[in-house]
Design an enzyme around this catalytic site. Structure first.
Site, PDB file in Angstrom:
ATOM      1  N   HIS A  81       4.289  -5.415  10.118  1.00 14.56           N
ATOM      2  CA  HIS A  81       4.857  -4.894  11.366  1.00 14.56           C
ATOM      3  C   HIS A  81       4.960  -5.966  12.442  1.00 14.56           C
ATOM      4  CE1 HIS A  81       4.561  -0.515  10.415  1.00 14.56           C
ATOM      5  NE2 HIS A  81       3.563  -0.922   9.641  1.00 14.56           N
ATOM      6  N   ASP A 108       5.966   4.199   5.037  1.00 17.07           N
ATOM      7  CA  ASP A 108       6.819   3.164   5.631  1.00 17.07           C
ATOM      8  C   ASP A 108       6.750   1.838   4.871  1.00 17.07           C
ATOM      9  OD1 ASP A 108       4.160   2.994   6.615  1.00 17.07           O
ATOM     10  OD2 ASP A 108       4.784   1.821   8.351  1.00 17.07           O
ATOM     11  N   HIS A 131       0.846  -1.210   0.000  1.00 17.74           N
ATOM     12  CA  HIS A 131       0.000   0.000   0.000  1.00 17.74           C
ATOM     13  C   HIS A 131       0.876   1.253   0.000  1.00 17.74           C
ATOM     14  CE1 HIS A 131       0.766  -0.784   4.255  1.00 17.74           C
ATOM     15  NE2 HIS A 131       0.296   0.399   4.595  1.00 17.74           N
ATOM     16  N   ASP A 168      -0.551  -4.097   5.881  1.00 18.00           N
ATOM     17  CA  ASP A 168      -1.207  -3.604   7.094  1.00 18.00           C
ATOM     18  C   ASP A 168      -2.700  -3.914   7.111  1.00 18.00           C
ATOM     19  OD1 ASP A 168       1.264  -2.656   7.756  1.00 18.00           O
ATOM     20  OD2 ASP A 168       0.705  -0.536   7.834  1.00 18.00           O
ATOM     21  N   HIS A 219      -7.639  -0.462   5.204  1.00 19.10           N
ATOM     22  CA  HIS A 219      -6.529   0.343   5.735  1.00 19.10           C
ATOM     23  C   HIS A 219      -6.190   1.431   4.708  1.00 19.10           C
ATOM     24  CE1 HIS A 219      -3.067   1.160   8.249  1.00 19.10           C
ATOM     25  NE2 HIS A 219      -2.266   1.073   7.199  1.00 19.10           N
ATOM     26  N   HIS A 228       1.374   3.891   1.963  1.00 18.41           N
ATOM     27  CA  HIS A 228       1.966   4.590   3.115  1.00 18.41           C
ATOM     28  C   HIS A 228       3.492   4.592   3.032  1.00 18.41           C
ATOM     29  CE1 HIS A 228      -1.928   3.902   5.620  1.00 18.41           C
ATOM     30  NE2 HIS A 228      -2.010   4.947   4.826  1.00 18.41           N
TER      31      HIS A 228
END
Length: 258
Positions: A174, A58, A54, A135, A112, A56
């Protein structure tokens, strides 16, 4: 296929997927490209593809850099996710092949982010498949509903991902497992499988080892967000439907300070 964890930033994971016959490799979310390429070099792997879950930072923040370090590399991302550096936009059901024996199926798992993609990877017949869930799904958890609804997360978790073969190994974005299991115990204090896995995860972290991968089978036993079809879970959070229970558990998690 060989899968290697590459810890990045504070608690992110990138992953290197190596087709063992050809040594061709793909990297998932290479936010620290140099680190990822060093691991590839140590393993004699030739990085050809990037799978971005995705948009984002990070997860997608290393894409432009890896394109300069590996000219001609292909960067895959969700067609509606505005992924930095994306060269190949993917939709649900799209397929990618890596090397001689590794095949990848793109699964649209929104909520998300709107265009979040999970990558389902199969190798030789005697190998368990793997899914890279970014995520959308964590071990014993799920991502925040930043761009979507409880209905979408239900579809992503409890329909799309839950229907993968039970031995499928789950690699998420994560290292949140210990906290997630601690929260899961507040939802189901009597669930012995959660307590057992929490103890295991705490020991893994104490020894500096990852808690990933899990499996779809384990998640169906320990992940409260994937257990919302069970009437007893719905009852615990005062809900009358799976989607309502999912919304409620996410709210509880957002406000939980473990």
């Amino acid at each position: 296929m060989k899968i290697l964890h590459i810890p990045c930033l504070e608690d992110n994971y990138s992953y290197l997927i190596i087709d063992e016959q050809t040594k061709e490799a793909a990297v998932v979310d290479p936010v620290e490209p140099e680190k990822v390429l060093d691991v590839a070099k140590l393993n004699g792997a030739d990085v050809k593809l990037v799978f971005t879950t995705h948009h984002h930072w990070d997860h997608a923040g290393g894409n432009e850099k890896i394109k300069t370090l590996v000219p001609g590399i292909k960067v895959f991302g969700g067609s509606i996710d505005n992924v930095k550096g994306c060269t190949d936009k993917m939709d649900n059901g799209d397929k990618i092949s890596l090397g001689a024996e590794t095949n990848v199926l793109c699964l649209h798992t929104p909520c998300h982010t709107k265009g979040h993609i999970s990558y389902y990877v199969t190798g030789k017949e005697d190998e368990s498949p793997a899914v890279f869930t970014g995520d959308t799904m964590f071990i014993a958890g799920c991502g925040k509903f930043f761009e979507g609804t409880a209905e979408q997360m239900y579809q992503s978790l409890c329909v799309t991902l839950s229907s993968l073969p039970k031995p499928t190994r789950v690699y998420c974005g994560h290292e949140y497992t210990v906290k997630n299991l601690q929260f899961a115990l507040t939802v189901e204090p009597e669930n012995a499988k959660i307590a057992e896995k929490l103890l295991w995860a705490q020991n893994q972290r104490k020894s500096g080892s990852p808690t990933i991968p899990s499996t779809i089978a384990e998640e169906l036993e320990t992940n409260p967000f994937m257990r919302v079809d069970l009437p007893e879970i719905q009852e615990k959070v005062g809900s009358n439907s799976a989607v309502e229970a999912l919304r409620e558990i996410r709210k509880l998690k957002d406000n939980w300070r473990g």
